[in-house]
Design a protein around this motif. Sequence first.
Motif, PDB file in Angstrom:
ATOM      1  N   LYS A 245       0.845  -1.197   0.000  1.00 28.32           N
ATOM      2  CA  LYS A 245       0.000   0.000   0.000  1.00 28.32           C
ATOM      3  C   LYS A 245       0.884   1.250   0.000  1.00 28.32           C
ATOM      4  O   LYS A 245       2.055   1.181   0.379  1.00 28.32           O
ATOM      5  CB  LYS A 245      -0.947  -0.014   1.210  1.00 28.32           C
ATOM      6  CG  LYS A 245      -0.264  -0.046   2.589  1.00 28.32           C
ATOM      7  CD  LYS A 245      -1.307  -0.197   3.680  1.00 28.32           C
ATOM      8  CE  LYS A 245      -0.657  -0.062   5.053  1.00 28.32           C
ATOM      9  NZ  LYS A 245      -1.612  -0.294   6.151  1.00 28.32           N
ATOM     10  N   HIS A 246       0.351   2.385  -0.573  1.00 24.96           N
ATOM     11  CA  HIS A 246      -1.011   2.651  -1.025  1.00 24.96           C
ATOM     12  C   HIS A 246      -0.921   3.010  -2.505  1.00 24.96           C
ATOM     13  O   HIS A 246      -0.403   4.072  -2.841  1.00 24.96           O
ATOM     14  CB  HIS A 246      -1.621   3.788  -0.252  1.00 24.96           C
ATOM     15  CG  HIS A 246      -1.547   3.625   1.235  1.00 24.96           C
ATOM     16  ND1 HIS A 246      -0.395   3.897   1.977  1.00 24.96           N
ATOM     17  CD2 HIS A 246      -2.480   3.215   2.134  1.00 24.96           C
ATOM     18  CE1 HIS A 246      -0.636   3.668   3.259  1.00 24.96           C
ATOM     19  NE2 HIS A 246      -1.885   3.251   3.389  1.00 24.96           N
ATOM     20  N   PHE A 247      -1.389   2.148  -3.380  1.00 23.35           N
ATOM     21  CA  PHE A 247      -1.238   2.297  -4.824  1.00 23.35           C
ATOM     22  C   PHE A 247      -2.093   3.438  -5.352  1.00 23.35           C
ATOM     23  O   PHE A 247      -3.250   3.558  -4.978  1.00 23.35           O
ATOM     24  CB  PHE A 247      -1.629   0.984  -5.517  1.00 23.35           C
ATOM     25  CG  PHE A 247      -1.370   0.978  -6.991  1.00 23.35           C
ATOM     26  CD1 PHE A 247      -0.106   0.688  -7.463  1.00 23.35           C
ATOM     27  CD2 PHE A 247      -2.376   1.273  -7.898  1.00 23.35           C
ATOM     28  CE1 PHE A 247       0.154   0.689  -8.828  1.00 23.35           C
ATOM     29  CE2 PHE A 247      -2.122   1.280  -9.249  1.00 23.35           C
ATOM     30  CZ  PHE A 247      -0.861   0.983  -9.720  1.00 23.35           C
ATOM     31  N   THR A 293      -5.463   0.325  -2.459  1.00 24.39           N
ATOM     32  CA  THR A 293      -5.512   1.562  -3.221  1.00 24.39           C
ATOM     33  C   THR A 293      -5.307   2.781  -2.320  1.00 24.39           C
ATOM     34  O   THR A 293      -5.432   2.710  -1.101  1.00 24.39           O
ATOM     35  CB  THR A 293      -6.864   1.723  -3.919  1.00 24.39           C
ATOM     36  OG1 THR A 293      -7.881   1.953  -2.926  1.00 24.39           O
ATOM     37  CG2 THR A 293      -7.215   0.482  -4.718  1.00 24.39           C
ATOM     38  N   HIS A 295      -6.616   6.847  -1.767  1.00 28.75           N
ATOM     39  CA  HIS A 295      -7.629   7.846  -2.105  1.00 28.75           C
ATOM     40  C   HIS A 295      -6.917   9.130  -2.538  1.00 28.75           C
ATOM     41  O   HIS A 295      -6.892  10.130  -1.813  1.00 28.75           O
ATOM     42  CB  HIS A 295      -8.527   8.116  -0.900  1.00 28.75           C
ATOM     43  CG  HIS A 295      -9.165   6.899  -0.317  1.00 28.75           C
ATOM     44  ND1 HIS A 295      -9.557   5.818  -1.073  1.00 28.75           N
ATOM     45  CD2 HIS A 295      -9.495   6.590   0.967  1.00 28.75           C
ATOM     46  CE1 HIS A 295     -10.108   4.904  -0.289  1.00 28.75           C
ATOM     47  NE2 HIS A 295     -10.074   5.348   0.948  1.00 28.75           N
ATOM     48  N   ALA A 318      -7.789   7.566  -7.254  1.00 23.09           N
ATOM     49  CA  ALA A 318      -7.322   6.261  -7.734  1.00 23.09           C
ATOM     50  C   ALA A 318      -8.258   5.134  -7.330  1.00 23.09           C
ATOM     51  O   ALA A 318      -8.482   4.200  -8.110  1.00 23.09           O
ATOM     52  CB  ALA A 318      -5.913   6.001  -7.216  1.00 23.09           C
ATOM     53  N   THR A 319      -8.804   5.191  -6.132  1.00 21.67           N
ATOM     54  CA  THR A 319      -9.693   4.141  -5.646  1.00 21.67           C
ATOM     55  C   THR A 319     -10.905   3.969  -6.552  1.00 21.67           C
ATOM     56  O   THR A 319     -11.475   2.882  -6.624  1.00 21.67           O
ATOM     57  CB  THR A 319     -10.151   4.460  -4.212  1.00 21.67           C
ATOM     58  OG1 THR A 319      -8.996   4.537  -3.375  1.00 21.67           O
ATOM     59  CG2 THR A 319     -11.077   3.404  -3.664  1.00 21.67           C
ATOM     60  N   LEU A 325      -6.893   1.256 -11.680  1.00 23.19           N
ATOM     61  CA  LEU A 325      -6.986  -0.071 -11.067  1.00 23.19           C
ATOM     62  C   LEU A 325      -7.059  -1.191 -12.100  1.00 23.19           C
ATOM     63  O   LEU A 325      -6.337  -2.194 -11.990  1.00 23.19           O
ATOM     64  CB  LEU A 325      -8.200  -0.139 -10.131  1.00 23.19           C
ATOM     65  CG  LEU A 325      -8.230   0.840  -8.961  1.00 23.19           C
ATOM     66  CD1 LEU A 325      -9.359   0.489  -8.000  1.00 23.19           C
ATOM     67  CD2 LEU A 325      -6.891   0.863  -8.218  1.00 23.19           C
ATOM     68  N   ILE A 339      -7.215  -6.700  -5.197  1.00 24.42           N
ATOM     69  CA  ILE A 339      -7.148  -5.247  -5.061  1.00 24.42           C
ATOM     70  C   ILE A 339      -8.146  -4.847  -3.989  1.00 24.42           C
ATOM     71  O   ILE A 339      -9.350  -5.063  -4.134  1.00 24.42           O
ATOM     72  CB  ILE A 339      -7.473  -4.527  -6.377  1.00 24.42           C
ATOM     73  CG1 ILE A 339      -6.477  -4.907  -7.475  1.00 24.42           C
ATOM     74  CG2 ILE A 339      -7.480  -3.019  -6.174  1.00 24.42           C
ATOM     75  CD1 ILE A 339      -6.793  -4.305  -8.843  1.00 24.42           C
ATOM     76  N   THR A 341      -9.561  -1.707  -1.403  1.00 21.43           N
ATOM     77  CA  THR A 341      -9.575  -0.259  -1.220  1.00 21.43           C
ATOM     78  C   THR A 341      -8.972   0.093   0.127  1.00 21.43           C
ATOM     79  O   THR A 341      -8.936  -0.732   1.042  1.00 21.43           O
ATOM     80  CB  THR A 341     -11.006   0.296  -1.238  1.00 21.43           C
ATOM     81  OG1 THR A 341     -11.693  -0.089  -0.034  1.00 21.43           O
ATOM     82  CG2 THR A 341     -11.776  -0.218  -2.445  1.00 21.43           C
ATOM     83  N   THR A 362     -16.012   1.839  -6.783  1.00 18.57           N
ATOM     84  CA  THR A 362     -14.727   1.150  -6.644  1.00 18.57           C
ATOM     85  C   THR A 362     -14.780  -0.263  -7.213  1.00 18.57           C
ATOM     86  O   THR A 362     -13.790  -0.773  -7.730  1.00 18.57           O
ATOM     87  CB  THR A 362     -14.264   1.155  -5.177  1.00 18.57           C
ATOM     88  OG1 THR A 362     -12.869   0.884  -5.124  1.00 18.57           O
ATOM     89  CG2 THR A 362     -15.001   0.144  -4.320  1.00 18.57           C
ATOM     90  N   ALA A 367     -11.723  -2.856  -8.099  1.00 15.48           N
ATOM     91  CA  ALA A 367     -11.372  -3.334  -6.762  1.00 15.48           C
ATOM     92  C   ALA A 367     -12.108  -4.631  -6.455  1.00 15.48           C
ATOM     93  O   ALA A 367     -13.267  -4.816  -6.839  1.00 15.48           O
ATOM     94  CB  ALA A 367     -11.702  -2.275  -5.717  1.00 15.48           C
TER      95      ALA A 367
END
Length: 673
Positions: A245-247, A293, A295, A318-319, A325, A339, A341, A362, A367
């Motif tokens: 994290k956090h992608f 993910t 935010h 991104a979320t 994603l 994936i 959130t 999401t 996700a």
Amino acid sequence: MIYHKPRSIKDTVFGVFCCLIINCLLVNCFLFNAAAKAEQKIEKLMTEKQQPIAFTLLDQMIAQKMALDIRYFCQQEDTPKHCWQGVTTLPDELAQLITDTNLGSVVLFAENFDTTEQVVKLTHDLQQAALKSSLKKPLIISVDQEGGRVFRFNKGTAFAGNMALGATYTQHQTYYTERVNHVIATELKALGISNNYAPVVDVNTNSQNPVINTRSYGEKPIEVAKHGVSAVKALQQHGIMATLKHFPGHGDTHVDSHLGLPRVDHPLNVIEKNDIFPFSWAIKQASPAMIMTAHIQYPALDDSTFTSKSGKTFIRPATMSRKILHDLLRTKMQFKGIIATDALDMAGIAHYFDKVQATVETFTAGADLAVMPFKVRKPSDVQAFKQFIKAVSKALETRIEQGEFTLAELEASVARINHHKESYITLPSVSLAKQIEQANNIIASSFHLELEQELADEATVLLKNEQGLIPLKQYSANINAKANADNHSNNNAALNIHVLVENQLEFEALTLAINEEFAIAKLAQPHITAVIATDKSSLMNKENNAALKRSDLFISTINVKTASLVDLGGMDDLVTVPTGKVASTSKESKLTYDKLVELALANAKAQQKPVVFIGRGSPYLMSPYSQHADVVLLGFDDRSFYHNNAAQSPGYNSAIGILLGNQQAQGKLPVSL
């Protein structure tokens, strides 16, 4: 803006409505209004008499894609708005919810942890409730056990955190990262926990970052990537699902996504070389089970917009971004795992989307797990949560009909979750009593605590050394020689040390560290006087001034870190606890002590006393204190705790050991100041 294909006209009213649509933006508004109505229906159900709710196969799939926190639960319906009863034993209502819905995952917080026996019993009961469901699938039981500032189980082995591991890289590469995560995994497994929301692989390039900071291994992408791979491999070798994290990266932000919606304006080449590099490296090298993910808005990756529930337009985080994603992470980067959130109750999402809309957005973005999309805090919330699942199911079905998502994607997502459950979750074959016995032998074992101390020793950084204070045993010898010449005193006369600490636990831990390290150095036990801080007046009274005047050395300590809700747990901590404890992301509770330390250091320096400052936490926040000190030691282990009825602090042990010359400062800062 994401554009939608119009629905087919099924009746006159709907036909009139569709005729008024002049562009796809209005369709987006319509969908938002529908989600808002579903939200109102859920709220209404909270106060209505509960009725049985039948779940369709689609509803069951949706429930498997949700991770619900069980941090608090109150039996009384008339409880105040905020329930503060920590769940340490599983209430019947929550057990039945898990069974009825086929819930996929739960998230534990510090409030769920008391004793080792209690935690093992809680996770056992959670899994038993899951196995009674129609699908008989076990739960993914998750926790944020990063070490350092994010550490939920206070009876376990905490370690000093990722930046401490980063500080050992020059001397030891990722040796300690691997060993530490072996221990974390072993302890989590013993407790019945199957998923760690760690490691953090954000590259911390912003000194003002409030939410990552010392949770990062450092500022160099390749080093962060190597630490991340070592952590993932160590966790997963012991059957614990690791979570990167956090992608696509939270390292260069100055906004806490618990409180707002951060934005990263890096160009694409920087994002690829810096922000997402540790993720892509780990995917190739370690096959992480999960990626969480962020935010965060990343315009270079997706500049499409959404209309918030307030009617304003924002860049999609991104979320909620399918480009980020699905297209980037799942397709281009070939990530095969789950994936998840970040928590959907964080302000980075909750201020802009309602619960149903956030979850649907999401899921359609790609996700697999919606983490903490709904709060269940009292019995009536159970019925409301079931209705929430059905509302999400209906809204997602609409998106499928519109061609924005496919049933095949949904089925693949659920299959991915179940595949990882089968790969990582092995329920114990021994009795509950035997599980508890085994866990008691593992949690905070002497071997694990020794490694915690070893990491603190290797990570402590010497930032400043003036006046020849280190090694202090040489300084002590000089003081004794002078005293002997002046007063014909004992060659091994005791030093007078005056200290300033924040509370009684810190004083006991520091005192024990001083006494033990003086014994190792074969020096007489010092005379220690102290100010245990309450307010400014405690520093300025006559007794303190007299003690400072008599002292040969002044030592002050502070835990220095940028406050974030992640330290406490989450969004529930924004409000006031009925007991009078106020959880805040500001530094108000620390402000008095911060200023007190600065004043005390300056006062001691003005009296020409040798001054030692021990900072524990963020290297970015040391400057106000460093300017007044002769010696500045930075340790990342800010934990003080009672063990075997004695106050312990690995960080203090290391700092005093270095101060006396019993050991060398080995740590090297993995970030620039």
